[in-house]
Write a protein that holds these residues in place. Sequence first.
Motif, PDB file in Angstrom:
ATOM      1  N   VAL A 281       0.709  -1.145  -0.049  1.00 57.38           N
ATOM      2  CA  VAL A 281       0.089   0.000   0.070  1.00 57.38           C
ATOM      3  C   VAL A 281       1.028   1.227   0.043  1.00 57.38           C
ATOM      4  N   ALA A 282       1.964   1.021   0.476  1.00 60.25           N
ATOM      5  CA  ALA A 282       3.067   2.289   0.315  1.00 60.25           C
ATOM      6  C   ALA A 282       3.074   2.914  -0.879  1.00 60.25           C
ATOM      7  N   ALA A 283       2.878   2.138  -1.995  1.00 60.82           N
ATOM      8  CA  ALA A 283       3.072   2.721  -3.257  1.00 60.82           C
ATOM      9  C   ALA A 283       2.154   3.884  -3.686  1.00 60.82           C
ATOM     10  N   VAL A 284       1.017   4.076  -2.949  1.00 63.46           N
ATOM     11  CA  VAL A 284      -0.003   5.050  -3.105  1.00 63.46           C
ATOM     12  C   VAL A 284       0.060   6.039  -1.905  1.00 63.46           C
ATOM     13  N   LEU A 285       0.875   5.914  -0.804  1.00 57.12           N
ATOM     14  CA  LEU A 285       0.925   6.907   0.250  1.00 57.12           C
ATOM     15  C   LEU A 285       2.227   7.746   0.175  1.00 57.12           C
ATOM     16  N   ALA A 286       1.853   8.990   0.376  1.00 60.88           N
ATOM     17  CA  ALA A 286       2.749  10.174   0.509  1.00 60.88           C
ATOM     18  C   ALA A 286       3.922   9.865   1.888  1.00 60.88           C
ATOM     19  N   GLN A 287       4.925  10.320   1.500  1.00 60.42           N
ATOM     20  CA  GLN A 287       5.973  10.359   2.607  1.00 60.42           C
ATOM     21  C   GLN A 287       5.711  10.608   3.886  1.00 60.42           C
ATOM     22  N   ASP A 288       4.826  11.783   4.014  1.00 61.32           N
ATOM     23  CA  ASP A 288       4.211  12.093   5.282  1.00 61.32           C
ATOM     24  C   ASP A 288       2.971  11.852   5.333  1.00 61.32           C
ATOM     25  N   PHE A 289       2.582  10.830   5.196  1.00 59.82           N
ATOM     26  CA  PHE A 289       1.115  10.112   5.312  1.00 59.82           C
ATOM     27  C   PHE A 289       0.770  10.045   6.620  1.00 59.82           C
ATOM     28  N   VAL A 290      -0.565  10.584   6.964  1.00 61.99           N
ATOM     29  CA  VAL A 290      -1.017  10.446   8.290  1.00 61.99           C
ATOM     30  C   VAL A 290      -2.474   9.914   8.267  1.00 61.99           C
ATOM     31  N   LEU A 291      -2.776   9.048   9.099  1.00 61.72           N
ATOM     32  CA  LEU A 291      -4.339   8.518   9.262  1.00 61.72           C
ATOM     33  C   LEU A 291      -4.460   8.740  10.461  1.00 61.72           C
TER      34      LEU A 291
ATOM     35  N   GLY B 282     -10.210  15.500  -7.762  1.00 58.64           N
ATOM     36  CA  GLY B 282      -8.762  15.283  -7.876  1.00 58.64           C
ATOM     37  C   GLY B 282      -7.981  15.404  -6.502  1.00 58.64           C
ATOM     38  N   LYS B 283      -8.390  15.965  -5.601  1.00 64.02           N
ATOM     39  CA  LYS B 283      -7.707  16.259  -4.334  1.00 64.02           C
ATOM     40  C   LYS B 283      -8.309  15.664  -3.159  1.00 64.02           C
ATOM     41  N   GLU B 284      -9.689  15.370  -3.165  1.00 64.22           N
ATOM     42  CA  GLU B 284     -10.333  14.737  -2.018  1.00 64.22           C
ATOM     43  C   GLU B 284     -11.410  13.660  -2.360  1.00 64.22           C
ATOM     44  N   ALA B 285     -11.555  12.664  -1.701  1.00 61.39           N
ATOM     45  CA  ALA B 285     -12.455  11.738  -1.885  1.00 61.39           C
ATOM     46  C   ALA B 285     -12.890  10.913  -0.593  1.00 61.39           C
TER      47      ALA B 285
ATOM     48  N   ALA C 199     -16.091   0.948   7.140  1.00 61.66           N
ATOM     49  CA  ALA C 199     -15.412   2.057   7.192  1.00 61.66           C
ATOM     50  C   ALA C 199     -15.547   3.094   6.262  1.00 61.66           C
ATOM     51  N   ILE C 200     -15.866   4.255   6.841  1.00 55.63           N
ATOM     52  CA  ILE C 200     -16.106   5.510   6.097  1.00 55.63           C
ATOM     53  C   ILE C 200     -14.658   6.382   6.105  1.00 55.63           C
ATOM     54  N   SER C 201     -13.983   6.623   4.875  1.00 51.16           N
ATOM     55  CA  SER C 201     -12.774   7.153   4.764  1.00 51.16           C
ATOM     56  C   SER C 201     -12.612   8.401   4.174  1.00 51.16           C
ATOM     57  N   PHE C 202     -12.260   9.497   4.732  1.00 51.26           N
ATOM     58  CA  PHE C 202     -11.819  10.773   3.940  1.00 51.26           C
ATOM     59  C   PHE C 202     -10.505  10.791   3.599  1.00 51.26           C
ATOM     60  N   PHE C 203     -10.211  10.758   2.296  1.00 51.84           N
ATOM     61  CA  PHE C 203      -8.820  10.882   1.664  1.00 51.84           C
ATOM     62  C   PHE C 203      -8.567  12.501   1.134  1.00 51.84           C
ATOM     63  N   THR C 204      -7.082  12.680   1.581  1.00 51.16           N
ATOM     64  CA  THR C 204      -6.643  13.888   0.743  1.00 51.16           C
ATOM     65  C   THR C 204      -5.527  13.419  -0.090  1.00 51.16           C
ATOM     66  N   VAL C 205      -5.403  13.771  -1.277  1.00 51.04           N
ATOM     67  CA  VAL C 205      -4.505  13.468  -2.274  1.00 51.04           C
ATOM     68  C   VAL C 205      -3.751  14.820  -2.802  1.00 51.04           C
ATOM     69  N   GLU C 206      -2.623  14.408  -2.914  1.00 61.44           N
ATOM     70  CA  GLU C 206      -1.579  15.589  -3.315  1.00 61.44           C
ATOM     71  C   GLU C 206      -0.463  14.805  -4.167  1.00 61.44           C
ATOM     72  N   HIS C 207      -0.319  15.357  -5.347  1.00 65.20           N
ATOM     73  CA  HIS C 207       0.722  14.772  -6.251  1.00 65.20           C
ATOM     74  C   HIS C 207       0.704  13.423  -6.465  1.00 65.20           C
ATOM     75  N   GLY C 208      -0.649  12.728  -6.673  1.00 62.59           N
ATOM     76  CA  GLY C 208      -0.957  11.478  -6.884  1.00 62.59           C
ATOM     77  C   GLY C 208      -0.581  10.791  -5.741  1.00 62.59           C
ATOM     78  N   LYS C 209      -0.600  11.033  -4.790  1.00 63.98           N
ATOM     79  CA  LYS C 209      -0.198  10.247  -3.303  1.00 63.98           C
ATOM     80  C   LYS C 209      -1.300  10.730  -2.262  1.00 63.98           C
ATOM     81  N   ILE C 210      -1.734   9.530  -1.411  1.00 63.45           N
ATOM     82  CA  ILE C 210      -2.589   9.989  -0.312  1.00 63.45           C
ATOM     83  C   ILE C 210      -1.672  10.536   0.760  1.00 63.45           C
TER      84      ILE C 210
END
Length: 120
Positions: free
Chosen positions: A17-27, A66-69, A84-95
């Motif tokens: 899953v790291a392939a789609v997570l940003a370096q500074d990913f936070v959940l 594009g940036k939120e889902a 699970a209800i999940s709110f995603f923020t995406v920047e530069h193609g990474k969550i």
Amino acid sequence: MNARFISLMATNNFHAVAAVLAQDFVLEWPQSKERIRGAANFAQLNTEYPAQGPWVFTINRIVGSGKEAVSDVSVTDGVQHARAISFFTVEHGKITRMVEFWPDPYEAPFDRAQFVERIE
């Protein structure tokens, strides 16, 4: 992006899953007041989570731009069943950020059968 996240989760190889997570990913899990920082912590937590079998993910709905889902996903290991209800923020193609809610089912708090239909 979040459909790819869910399909990677469905492999049960949570390190992938790291392939789609940003370096500074936070959940964040507001209900339990927990925050997970980084893909490594996310992967290890999911790897070590007690399960009776492989996790199966069913997408009920995904909406966003594009940036939120937002996703609504059912999850089961064959014994445990959750949603699970999940709110995603995406920047530069990474969550970069997720805020996730795991609501527990409950019985209707008072007799309102004449107003509602039961969902099975």
